[in-house]
Design an enzyme around this catalytic site. Structure first.
Site, PDB file in Angstrom:
ATOM      1  CE  LYS A   1      67.099 -93.930 -34.413  1.00 40.87           C
ATOM      2  NZ  LYS A   1      65.758 -93.342 -34.056  1.00 40.87           N
TER       3      LYS A   1
ATOM      4  CE  LYS B   1      74.401 -87.992 -28.623  1.00 36.06           C
ATOM      5  NZ  LYS B   1      73.035 -87.560 -27.889  1.00 36.06           N
TER       6      LYS B   1
ATOM      7  CE  LYS C   1      67.140 -84.385 -29.343  1.00 36.22           C
ATOM      8  NZ  LYS C   1      68.095 -85.383 -28.702  1.00 36.22           N
TER       9      LYS C   1
ATOM     10  CB  THR D   1      70.462 -93.256 -22.536  1.00 38.29           C
ATOM     11  OG1 THR D   1      69.698 -93.352 -23.992  1.00 38.29           O
ATOM     12  CG2 THR D   1      71.042 -92.017 -22.588  1.00 38.29           C
TER      13      THR D   1
ATOM     14  CG  ASN E   1      64.877 -93.257 -20.302  1.00 37.28           C
ATOM     15  OD1 ASN E   1      65.934 -93.484 -20.209  1.00 37.28           O
ATOM     16  ND2 ASN E   1      64.033 -94.259 -20.631  1.00 37.28           N
TER      17      ASN E   1
HETATM   18  P1  NAD Z   1      63.201 -87.305 -18.597  1.00 34.72           P
HETATM   19  O1  NAD Z   1      62.165 -86.330 -19.232  1.00 34.72           O
HETATM   20  O2  NAD Z   1      62.889 -88.802 -18.578  1.00 34.72           O
HETATM   21  O3  NAD Z   1      63.853 -86.809 -17.191  1.00 34.72           O
HETATM   22  C1  NAD Z   1      64.308 -85.648 -16.978  1.00 34.72           C
HETATM   23  C2  NAD Z   1      64.697 -85.319 -15.301  1.00 34.72           C
HETATM   24  O4  NAD Z   1      65.255 -84.186 -15.380  1.00 34.72           O
HETATM   25  C3  NAD Z   1      63.312 -85.672 -14.647  1.00 34.72           C
HETATM   26  O5  NAD Z   1      63.476 -86.175 -13.393  1.00 34.72           O
HETATM   27  C4  NAD Z   1      63.397 -83.962 -14.129  1.00 34.72           C
HETATM   28  O6  NAD Z   1      62.332 -83.744 -12.955  1.00 34.72           O
HETATM   29  C5  NAD Z   1      64.491 -83.698 -13.927  1.00 34.72           C
HETATM   30  N1  NAD Z   1      65.022 -82.032 -14.309  1.00 34.72           N
HETATM   31  C6  NAD Z   1      64.509 -81.213 -15.120  1.00 34.72           C
HETATM   32  N2  NAD Z   1      65.019 -80.164 -14.728  1.00 34.72           N
HETATM   33  C7  NAD Z   1      65.971 -80.296 -13.754  1.00 34.72           C
HETATM   34  C8  NAD Z   1      66.676 -79.289 -13.031  1.00 34.72           C
HETATM   35  N3  NAD Z   1      66.885 -78.046 -13.548  1.00 34.72           N
HETATM   36  N4  NAD Z   1      67.278 -79.780 -11.931  1.00 34.72           N
HETATM   37  C9  NAD Z   1      67.194 -81.188 -11.636  1.00 34.72           C
HETATM   38  N5  NAD Z   1      66.320 -82.197 -12.258  1.00 34.72           N
HETATM   39  C10 NAD Z   1      65.500 -81.558 -13.334  1.00 34.72           C
HETATM   40  O7  NAD Z   1      64.495 -87.278 -19.736  1.00 34.72           O
HETATM   41  P2  NAD Z   1      65.682 -88.041 -20.075  1.00 34.72           P
HETATM   42  O8  NAD Z   1      64.975 -89.173 -21.281  1.00 34.72           O
HETATM   43  O9  NAD Z   1      65.819 -88.920 -19.060  1.00 34.72           O
HETATM   44  O10 NAD Z   1      66.754 -87.047 -20.677  1.00 34.72           O
HETATM   45  C11 NAD Z   1      67.498 -86.404 -19.907  1.00 34.72           C
HETATM   46  C12 NAD Z   1      68.496 -85.873 -20.366  1.00 34.72           C
HETATM   47  O11 NAD Z   1      69.235 -86.856 -21.509  1.00 34.72           O
HETATM   48  C13 NAD Z   1      68.341 -84.936 -21.832  1.00 34.72           C
HETATM   49  O12 NAD Z   1      69.359 -84.026 -21.780  1.00 34.72           O
HETATM   50  C14 NAD Z   1      68.331 -85.708 -22.872  1.00 34.72           C
HETATM   51  O13 NAD Z   1      68.467 -84.997 -24.146  1.00 34.72           O
HETATM   52  C15 NAD Z   1      69.493 -86.431 -22.685  1.00 34.72           C
HETATM   53  N6  NAD Z   1      69.512 -87.875 -23.403  1.00 34.72           N
HETATM   54  C16 NAD Z   1      68.184 -88.734 -23.519  1.00 34.72           C
HETATM   55  C17 NAD Z   1      68.219 -89.927 -24.244  1.00 34.72           C
HETATM   56  C18 NAD Z   1      67.067 -91.024 -23.804  1.00 34.72           C
HETATM   57  O14 NAD Z   1      67.304 -92.152 -24.491  1.00 34.72           O
HETATM   58  N7  NAD Z   1      66.012 -90.755 -23.259  1.00 34.72           N
HETATM   59  C19 NAD Z   1      69.093 -90.209 -25.020  1.00 34.72           C
HETATM   60  C20 NAD Z   1      70.438 -89.341 -25.137  1.00 34.72           C
HETATM   61  C21 NAD Z   1      70.229 -88.126 -24.346  1.00 34.72           C
END
Ligand code: NAD
Length: 414
Positions: free
Chosen positions: A66, A90, A102, A185, A216
């Site tokens: 997953k 995880k 992934k 998350t 998100n």
């Molecule tokens: P997303 O694409 O929805 O949002 C990413 C955000 O980070 C955006 O607002 C973008 O503008 C900002 N960003 C990018 N680079 C940046 C920087 N250098 N400085 C400041 N802001 C920056 O992504 P997401 O789904 O929210 O995921 C964010 C993190 O959480 C990732 O590392 C992802 O692997 C992790 N994650 C996400 C989920 C999920 O369910 N979406 C689950 C587990 C982990």
């Protein structure tokens, strides 16, 4: 340092404490399968564009693999391998019957039109459809991908294999998605931030919090913590850091983001606007939540980090050398493999519902999510105290020990 090497350092520290022998360590760490594919599409102007897609299937000792699909310019095999490996520990830490995987494409999705993005997603599904499936490997959203992309992927996969929405999670709610998946998350991050700060005797209204990344995960974590009365003093995205020492108006800033054509904070001026990286080093933030990209707290900036609590909403935001320094300074770090596991937990609930052709209410999803996260937190906290190790090492020890046990039960001993 490359991302997989960083993951390996954290793995080795825990495996050493578990006294796992070197050959078994190698077997646990090595991905089962790595796939690299060509993803070529016709752009709207009729020109051909070529991208590289990846799927790394790390381990399936505890169940089907997953892990998310990431669309981001920095995606390469090393990063996907590291993220797949993190998924294995995880899913084991929160005790889901899954392994880890992934995938992704090295692409900047903001530069593609919706039709181009759809063609890209379908082309990736064409290339990897025969190695993913509800009983083998189940993708989900990650950075740069969302419910619409999950829907296109599912539709393309079903053209080969027939109806089966359990092939992918994070789908739209009206298309076999789970209520509460989108917030999961961020909600999990919020729940555990509240739990950890309480445990440390830090009252919510005194826990000034800075959140890096307002996508998100960042928005939902901010919403949850704002409702729990944490002053959110700063949030950031690629356009800058938005700061107010007394606390931002989170509902207002969320409305601003919703109205922005690209979902950005750009143009919000009810607060100070600082450079993007300023968020990490704010002197008045007691709690720091990196919720954007990996590898952002390094040896170069660690001395300027003032937060006493760091909750890793993003995957791999702290490099091992910086982690060591923060541990010496007794900064409490809630590691990614626990902190952001809320997403995969509700993905599991979605998969279960799809397989049973049954729908849970939002209340049930939240209740079960809170239960799973709280239980995992308590196990990690107890292990950390018992073995006098950091929360990260404790979480790795639990995850690795569970995967090791399943591997041995399946007949591979060492
Ligand atoms: P997303 O694409 O929805 O949002 C990413 C955000 O980070 C955006 O607002 C973008 O503008 C900002 N960003 C990018 N680079 C940046 C920087 N250098 N400085 C400041 N802001 C920056 O992504 P997401 O789904 O929210 O995921 C964010 C993190 O959480 C990732 O590392 C992802 O692997 C992790 N994650 C996400 C989920 C999920 O369910 N979406 C689950 C587990 C982990």
């Amino acid at each position: 340092m490359r991302a997989f090497e960083a993951t390996q350092i954290f793995f080795d520290e825990a495996a050493e404490r578990l006294k796992i022998d070197p050959a078994m360590r190698e077997a646990l760490l090595m991905p089962d399968r790595e796939i690299q594919v060509q993803v070529s599409i016709e752009m709207d102007d009729g020109k051909l564009a070529n991208f590289i897609g990846f799927r790394v299937q790390h381990d399936n000792a505890r169940g089907p693999m997953k892990g998310g699909l990431r669309f981001h310019p920095q995606v390469d095999l090393d990063e996907v391998r590291a993220l797949a490996c993190l998924m294995t520990w995880k899913t084991a830490v929160v005790n889901l019957p899954y392994g880890g995987a992934k995938g992704g494409i090295g692409v900047d999705p903001s530069r593609l039109s919706q039709p181009e993005l759809q063609r890209l997603t379908r082309s990736l599904a064409d290339a990897i459809h025969d190695v993913v499936g509800p009983d083998t490997d189940i993708p989900a959203p990650d950075m740069g991908t969302d419910f619409q992309i999950m829907s296109w992927f599912r539709n393309q996969w079903e053209k080969y294999h027939g109806f089966n929405p359990a092939v992918i999670t994070g789908k739209p709610v009206e298309e076999y998605g789970a209520r509460g998946r989108e917030e999961a998350t961020g909600r999990g991050v919020g729940t555990l931030t509240l739990k950890l700060t309480r445990r440390l005797g830090l009252k919510p209204d005194k826990a000034k919090t800075a959140i890096q990344g307002f996508g998100n995960v960042g928005t939902h974590a901010a919403k949850f913590l704002n409702e729990a009365e944490f002053p959110i003093i700063a949030v950031s995205d690629i356009t800058g850091t938005y700061y107010k020492s007394t606390g931002l108006n989170i509902p207002e800033i969320m409305r601003h983001k919703m109205k922005h054509p690209k979902g950005l904070l750009e143009g919000y001026n009810e607060c100070e606007v600082l450079p993007v990286d300023a968020l990490l080093t704010l002197p008045d933030a007691a709690v720091l939540i990196p919720a954007a990209v990996g590898g952002i707290i390094t040896e170069e900036n660690v001395d300027e980090i003032h937060a006493k609590v760091i909750v890793e909403a993003a995957n791999g935001p702290i490099v091992p050398a910086a982690d060591k320094i923060l541990n010496q300074r007794e900064v409490h770090i809630l590691p990614d493999i626990l902190a952001n596991a809320g997403g995969v937990t509700v993905s599991y609930f979605e998969w279960v519902q799809n397989r049973q052709h049954y729908r849970w209410s939002l209340d049930r999803v939240r209740q079960e999510l809170d239960h799973t996260m709280n239980e995992a937190f308590e196990t990690v906290w107890e292990t950390s105290n018992q073995h006098e190790v950091s929360l990260r090492t404790a979480a790795y020890m639990i995850g690795i020990a569970r995967v090791h046990r399943a591997t041995e039960l399946a007949g591979l001993t060492g």
